[in-house]
Structure formats: C-alpha cells, structure tokens
Scaffold this motif. Structure first.
Motif, mmCIF file in Angstrom:
data_model
loop_
_atom_site.group_PDB
_atom_site.id
_atom_site.type_symbol
_atom_site.label_atom_id
_atom_site.label_comp_id
_atom_site.label_asym_id
_atom_site.label_seq_id
_atom_site.Cartn_x
_atom_site.Cartn_y
_atom_site.Cartn_z
ATOM 1 N N LEU A 1 0.755 -1.201 -0.049
ATOM 2 C CA LEU A 1 -0.026 -0.051 -0.020
ATOM 3 C C LEU A 1 0.713 1.357 -0.151
ATOM 4 C CD1 LEU A 1 -3.273 -0.909 2.401
ATOM 5 C CD2 LEU A 1 -2.923 -0.987 -0.202
ATOM 6 N N PRO A 2 1.734 1.566 0.920
ATOM 7 C CA PRO A 2 2.516 2.669 0.813
ATOM 8 C C PRO A 2 3.570 2.504 -0.434
ATOM 9 C CG PRO A 2 3.468 1.165 2.658
ATOM 10 C CD PRO A 2 2.073 0.557 2.302
ATOM 11 N N GLY A 3 3.844 1.328 -0.697
ATOM 12 C CA GLY A 3 4.781 1.440 -1.819
ATOM 13 C C GLY A 3 4.027 1.614 -3.111
ATOM 14 N N LEU A 4 2.899 1.509 -3.389
ATOM 15 C CA LEU A 4 2.395 2.158 -4.466
ATOM 16 C C LEU A 4 2.280 3.366 -4.600
ATOM 17 C CD1 LEU A 4 -1.045 -0.289 -4.586
ATOM 18 C CD2 LEU A 4 0.712 -0.267 -6.371
ATOM 19 N N CYS A 5 2.097 4.392 -3.306
ATOM 20 C CA CYS A 5 2.276 5.591 -3.257
ATOM 21 C C CYS A 5 3.700 6.230 -3.592
ATOM 22 C CB CYS A 5 1.685 6.359 -2.099
ATOM 23 S SG CYS A 5 1.823 7.979 -1.798
ATOM 24 N N GLU A 6 4.507 5.514 -3.067
ATOM 25 C CA GLU A 6 6.040 5.687 -3.266
ATOM 26 C C GLU A 6 6.280 5.548 -4.789
ATOM 27 O OE1 GLU A 6 6.891 3.726 1.087
ATOM 28 O OE2 GLU A 6 7.506 2.748 -0.706
ATOM 29 N N LEU A 7 6.112 4.301 -5.210
ATOM 30 C CA LEU A 7 6.408 4.460 -6.764
ATOM 31 C C LEU A 7 5.615 5.547 -7.674
ATOM 32 C CD1 LEU A 7 6.061 0.563 -7.521
ATOM 33 C CD2 LEU A 7 7.917 1.725 -7.846
ATOM 34 N N ARG A 8 4.324 5.751 -7.284
ATOM 35 C CA ARG A 8 3.670 6.862 -8.040
ATOM 36 C C ARG A 8 4.298 7.970 -8.032
ATOM 37 N NH1 ARG A 8 1.737 7.637 -12.835
ATOM 38 N NH2 ARG A 8 0.126 9.103 -12.923
ATOM 39 N N MET A 9 4.625 8.454 -6.855
ATOM 40 C CA MET A 9 5.569 9.756 -6.444
ATOM 41 C C MET A 9 6.741 9.725 -7.434
ATOM 42 S SD MET A 9 5.011 10.346 -2.603
ATOM 43 C CE MET A 9 6.040 12.004 -2.733
ATOM 44 N N TYR A 10 7.454 8.717 -7.469
ATOM 45 C CA TYR A 10 8.703 8.455 -8.139
ATOM 46 C C TYR A 10 8.336 8.735 -9.647
ATOM 47 C CZ TYR A 10 12.603 6.255 -10.313
ATOM 48 O OH TYR A 10 13.741 5.832 -11.401
ATOM 49 N N GLN A 11 7.355 8.084 -10.086
ATOM 50 C CA GLN A 11 7.052 8.072 -11.545
ATOM 51 C C GLN A 11 6.655 9.691 -11.831
ATOM 52 O OE1 GLN A 11 4.101 5.215 -11.672
ATOM 53 N NE2 GLN A 11 5.482 3.524 -11.975
ATOM 54 N N VAL A 12 5.700 10.315 -11.101
ATOM 55 C CA VAL A 12 5.256 11.638 -11.282
ATOM 56 C C VAL A 12 6.564 12.583 -11.341
ATOM 57 C CG1 VAL A 12 3.799 13.398 -10.722
ATOM 58 C CG2 VAL A 12 2.948 11.239 -10.522
ATOM 59 N N LEU A 13 7.357 12.418 -10.174
ATOM 60 C CA LEU A 13 8.715 13.439 -9.947
ATOM 61 C C LEU A 13 9.432 13.388 -11.241
ATOM 62 C CD1 LEU A 13 8.903 13.382 -6.082
ATOM 63 C CD2 LEU A 13 8.294 15.424 -7.551
ATOM 64 N N SER A 14 9.590 11.996 -11.642
ATOM 65 C CA SER A 14 10.626 11.549 -12.603
ATOM 66 C C SER A 14 10.466 12.256 -13.907
ATOM 67 C CB SER A 14 10.743 10.236 -12.868
ATOM 68 O OG SER A 14 11.386 9.546 -11.588
ATOM 69 N N GLU A 15 8.880 12.268 -14.137
ATOM 70 C CA GLU A 15 8.284 12.937 -15.476
ATOM 71 C C GLU A 15 8.469 14.528 -15.374
ATOM 72 O OE1 GLU A 15 4.271 12.948 -17.880
ATOM 73 O OE2 GLU A 15 4.639 11.461 -16.265
ATOM 74 N N LEU A 16 8.028 14.958 -14.184
ATOM 75 C CA LEU A 16 8.062 16.372 -14.296
ATOM 76 C C LEU A 16 9.404 16.947 -14.032
ATOM 77 C CD1 LEU A 16 5.415 16.912 -11.195
ATOM 78 C CD2 LEU A 16 4.965 17.581 -13.560
ATOM 79 N N LEU A 17 10.466 16.162 -13.545
ATOM 80 C CA LEU A 17 11.815 16.912 -13.431
ATOM 81 C C LEU A 17 12.611 16.553 -14.362
ATOM 82 C CD1 LEU A 17 12.335 16.383 -9.634
ATOM 83 C CD2 LEU A 17 11.698 18.466 -10.580
ATOM 84 N N GLY A 18 12.143 15.561 -15.381
ATOM 85 C CA GLY A 18 12.961 15.082 -16.378
ATOM 86 C C GLY A 18 13.500 16.320 -17.394
ATOM 87 N N PRO A 19 12.879 17.363 -17.667
ATOM 88 C CA PRO A 19 13.183 18.466 -18.508
ATOM 89 C C PRO A 19 14.487 19.250 -17.987
ATOM 90 C CG PRO A 19 10.881 18.500 -18.643
ATOM 91 C CD PRO A 19 11.392 17.517 -17.421
ATOM 92 N N LEU A 20 14.889 19.123 -16.609
ATOM 93 C CA LEU A 20 15.711 19.790 -15.989
ATOM 94 C C LEU A 20 17.225 19.136 -16.134
ATOM 95 C CD1 LEU A 20 14.300 20.699 -12.452
ATOM 96 C CD2 LEU A 20 14.535 22.065 -14.580
ATOM 97 N N GLY A 21 17.242 17.630 -16.682
ATOM 98 C CA GLY A 21 18.300 16.668 -16.838
ATOM 99 C C GLY A 21 19.227 16.609 -15.538
ATOM 100 N N LYS A 22 20.458 17.032 -15.841
ATOM 101 C CA LYS A 22 21.351 16.987 -14.715
ATOM 102 C C LYS A 22 21.174 17.833 -13.474
ATOM 103 C CE LYS A 22 25.239 15.103 -17.297
ATOM 104 N NZ LYS A 22 26.458 15.083 -17.864
ATOM 105 N N LYS A 23 19.967 18.621 -13.316
ATOM 106 C CA LYS A 23 19.955 19.610 -12.464
ATOM 107 C C LYS A 23 18.760 19.002 -11.425
ATOM 108 C CE LYS A 23 20.881 24.015 -14.788
ATOM 109 N NZ LYS A 23 20.455 25.355 -15.176
ATOM 110 N N ALA A 24 18.574 17.825 -11.738
ATOM 111 C CA ALA A 24 17.605 17.311 -10.786
ATOM 112 C C ALA A 24 17.790 15.787 -10.873
ATOM 113 C CB ALA A 24 15.966 17.501 -11.347
ATOM 114 N N SER A 25 17.252 15.069 -9.952
ATOM 115 C CA SER A 25 17.499 13.589 -9.899
ATOM 116 C C SER A 25 16.382 13.096 -8.684
ATOM 117 C CB SER A 25 18.731 13.199 -9.287
ATOM 118 O OG SER A 25 19.272 13.757 -7.941
ATOM 119 N N VAL A 26 15.922 11.729 -8.913
ATOM 120 C CA VAL A 26 14.870 11.207 -8.151
ATOM 121 C C VAL A 26 15.634 9.834 -7.817
ATOM 122 C CG1 VAL A 26 12.444 10.644 -7.650
ATOM 123 C CG2 VAL A 26 12.974 12.666 -9.087
#
Length: 426
Positions: free
Chosen positions: A297-322
């Motif tokens: 249950l918490p893992g589903l939330c953790e994975l979704r946060m990881y996916q959403v943040l990775s997508e949102l921060l992707g355009p920043l390139g090396k200026k962001a990491s998740v």
C-alpha cells in the motif's frame, strides 16, 4: 476518580490500555468464531483475554467475565476503562456481524506499536493461536525487511518493487521472479474469505485478493471489494448475484467517490483497467496481509510519486534527480533539484500510509522522528486529515508533513516547474 484508579492510570498509559483491550477483543472473537479451536483452547484464550482487559482497567474498576463476554463483539469504546480519554479509533467495530475481524480492526492492530510488547507477555497456546494472524503477518513483514536489508541497493530496489507490483500472481510467474526463499514465504494460497466456488478477483489497483461477502435478503447477492477502503470507495467494489454460470459477472457497486482535480496526477484509478476477471484459486498465490499492508500500500504511493516526479523533473536533466528507496530504504525517496537561484535543494522523504493519524503520530514520537534521516513525512492524498496532528509531532523532530500531491507541489515551487493544479493545495 478514586485514588486507586489514578495510581493505576499513572502506571498504565492510555495507549497501552487501549492496545490491551483491542487485542483482547480480537483474541476472544477469534476463539469464539474459529472452528479450529478445541474447547480447552477456547476457554484458555477467553480467560487470557479477560485477564488483559482486567489489567487494562486496573484494580479500581471491575469488569466481570459475563460482562466481558457480552462486550467482545461491540465497539472498542464500550470495553475501555473509564479513565482512558477518547481517541479517533475508539468507535471502531472489532468484528462484523458474522464474527470476522473487520479490516479497520486489523489495520489498527497492525499499526499498534504496543502489540509486540503485549504478545511477549501472553502465554502461547500449543498451536500459537493466541498470536492471531495479524501477528504472524507482522512477523513475516519484519522477516521480509531483514532479507531485503542484506542486499546491495540495486538488488534491494528490484526485489522490493517486485513485491509492490505483484501482491498476487500465478504460480508460474512467481517461479520466474526467482525470489529468495524468505521472500517466497511471504506468498500464501488465496485466503478463504476471498474465494467463491474456487474463484477469486484481484483488486485492480493493488492486485491483492478482494474479499467476497455474502448477503441474504429479498435479493441474495455478493459483494466483492478491496480490503483497502480507499480502493473500494473509489471503484474497487463490485456486486454479483448467484447464477449457474462458470464465473459470476461483476458489476460496479454504486458510484465511486470523486477525486479532486488537483490530486489526479497521484490518483490510482480502479476503473482504469476495467472490471477484474475471476481467476482460479489453486493456480495463484498472494502476499500475506501484513506485507500487503506495510509494503504494497505505501509502496504504490512511493512508486507513483517516483514516476510523477521523474516525469516532471525530466526536462531539468542533470539539475534534478529522483532516487527510490535510497541506501536500502534509509527512507523512501531522495529528490535533489537546483532552483532558479542556482542553489541545490535535497528532499529526503518517508511515506507512511496509516489508517489512524493518532497511531502514526505516536509511532513517530516513539521513534524520535525518522531514524533513516528523512526530513519530510508524506501521507497519501486521501489521508490529508492527518496532516495537522502529524505536523504538531513532527515539528519536534524538525520534520515537515505533507500529502503526496502537496509535496510534489512543493518540489515544483522550488524548481519553478508548472504542475497541473499546483495552485490548489493538497
């Protein structure tokens, strides 16, 4: 209040008393309704359960065995000592009308940090029934984490993700996962209350077997619903009527709760995959309840946060990491970004999914904050009502609290990235 009770209350904390009473009611109900108990085991368990309640009440308050028997299937608050102040979980029903432990009670027991202490103090019956299934599941969860923590970071993340994404699966796929023996032990046959004539249905969100409940009346029918109340209320709840068909046809049970637009990015929609199909019981396995509760249950939330943040921060390139589960789960997420001013900001996040905010606050306080070094405590969006009580406790340990969407909004504000609904606080 007389001096005797006050003295007892000073030695017995309200939470310890509440834990004793809840465990006693759960033990007693299992003994009364589980046909596997011998008469001697039933009497012994009822006696031990009554003793727990008597200890919780203290010498200044007496509850007879007859009163105890009358109250074991009522609300928790009906059995509590008079000196225990009301909490948000006291209104829960420990068992349903058929004598089964409710999911609310199971979650409350699983979330209770005092239960392990109490179990150590109980006399074990010959076959260990006194521990209840929830204790067995919690032990399985602890063994699971012990196994994972001994792995290298990449292996840890791979194995933990495999568990989160496979709460149930067929036996062939389970073999192909090639899990260590200790993790294979986390999987068991489909539990009986999820099976109807050899068939069962996975929740479309978490994939754990949904409970099948039989209702009789003017129109006999069955309800198939996920044990997680959020999944059930947002669509993972179905009905079917008895028929001669080989597999009953499920239909949605009413209109699901609507999710605010600002939370859509994090929302796991039960209806996205359509109505689940029936699967054969014998060919499948599912995680034990404790592992599902505390990992999936918490893992589903953790994975979704990881996916959403990775997508949102992707355009920043090396200026962001998740990073998901860094350092073999010192905490759950590590987000590092460079803001518009060129300063680097690191967010260390621990995700918790507790039904009771009070119990989660107590767990944080007992641990002295987050032992892994997290500076943010994040709860799923539907637990937003817990933020205030958690913020008061976490402030003592220099931790901040937010919902999943609220935290993502904070990261977006730090980087200057647009997020749908970012102006709406979550």
């Amino acid at each position: 209040m007389n001096g005797t009770v006050q003295s007892d209350a000073s030695r017995m904390t309200a939470q310890r008393a509440r834990s004793m009473v809840m465990l006693a009611m759960a033990m007693a109900n299992e003994a009364m309704h589980d046909g596997g108990y011998t008469p001697w085991q039933r009497v012994q368990t009822l006696t031990e359960s009554h003793g727990l309640v008597m200890t919780a009440h203290g010498p200044g308050e007496h509850i007879s065995f007859a009163q105890f028997r009358e109250l074991i299937d009522t609300h928790l608050q009906d059995m509590l000592p008079s000196w225990v102040e009301a909490a948000d979980s006291d209104h829960l029903r420990v068992v349903d009308d058929r004598g089964y432990l409710t999911d609310t009670a199971l979650d409350a027991l699983a979330e209770d940090s005092d239960i392990d202490y109490l179990i150590e103090k109980l006399h074990a019956t010959q076959n260990g029934r006194v521990t209840l299934q929830m204790v067995v599941d919690n032990q399985a969860q602890e063994r699971m984490f012990t196994t994972l923590r001994g792995r290298f970071p990449d292996s840890y993340t791979e194995l933990r993700r495999a568990l989160v994404e496979n709460a149930s699966l067929d036996t062939d796929r389970l073999k192909r996962l090639a899990l260590p023996d200790d993790l294979l032990d986390c999987y068991t046959p489909i539990r009986p209350d999820a099976v109807h004539h050899g068939l069962w249905w996975p929740c479309p969100v978490c994939a754990w077997p949904m409970r099948v409940t039989h209702y009789q009346g003017s129109l006999e029918h069955y309800r198939v619903a996920c044990a997680d109340e959020r999944h059930a209320e947002t669509g993972a709840s179905y009905l079917f009527t008895p028929s001669n068909a080989s597999a009953p046809a499920l239909e949605p049970a009413g209109s699901p709760s609507r999710v605010p637009e600002r939370e859509q990015a994090m929302f796991l929609d039960p209806m996205a995959k359509g109505i689940p199909q029936a699967l054969p019981e014998e060919e499948h396995r599912a995680l034990k309840r404790g592992v599902w509760k505390f990992t999936v249950l918490p893992g589903l939330c953790e994975l979704r946060m990881y996916q959403v943040l990775s997508e949102l921060l992707g355009p920043l390139g090396k200026k962001a990491s998740v990073v998901l589960w860094p350092g073999t789960d010192s905490y759950d997420l590590r987000v590092q970004v460079v803001g518009p001013d060129g300063a680097s900001v690191v967010f260390r996040v621990d995700v918790k999914d507790y039904r009771s905010g009070t119990r989660l606050a107590e767990a944080v306080d007992l641990a002295g904050g987050d032992k892994g070094g997290a500076e943010w405590l994040v709860v799923p969006d539907h637990r937003s009502g817990q933020v205030d009580i958690l913020s008061g406790v976490c402030a003592d340990y220099r931790m901040r609290v937010a919902t999943a969407t609220g935290f993502i909004n904070q990261v977006c504000r730090t980087t200057g990235i647009e997020m749908p609904g970012r102006n709406q606080d979550a």
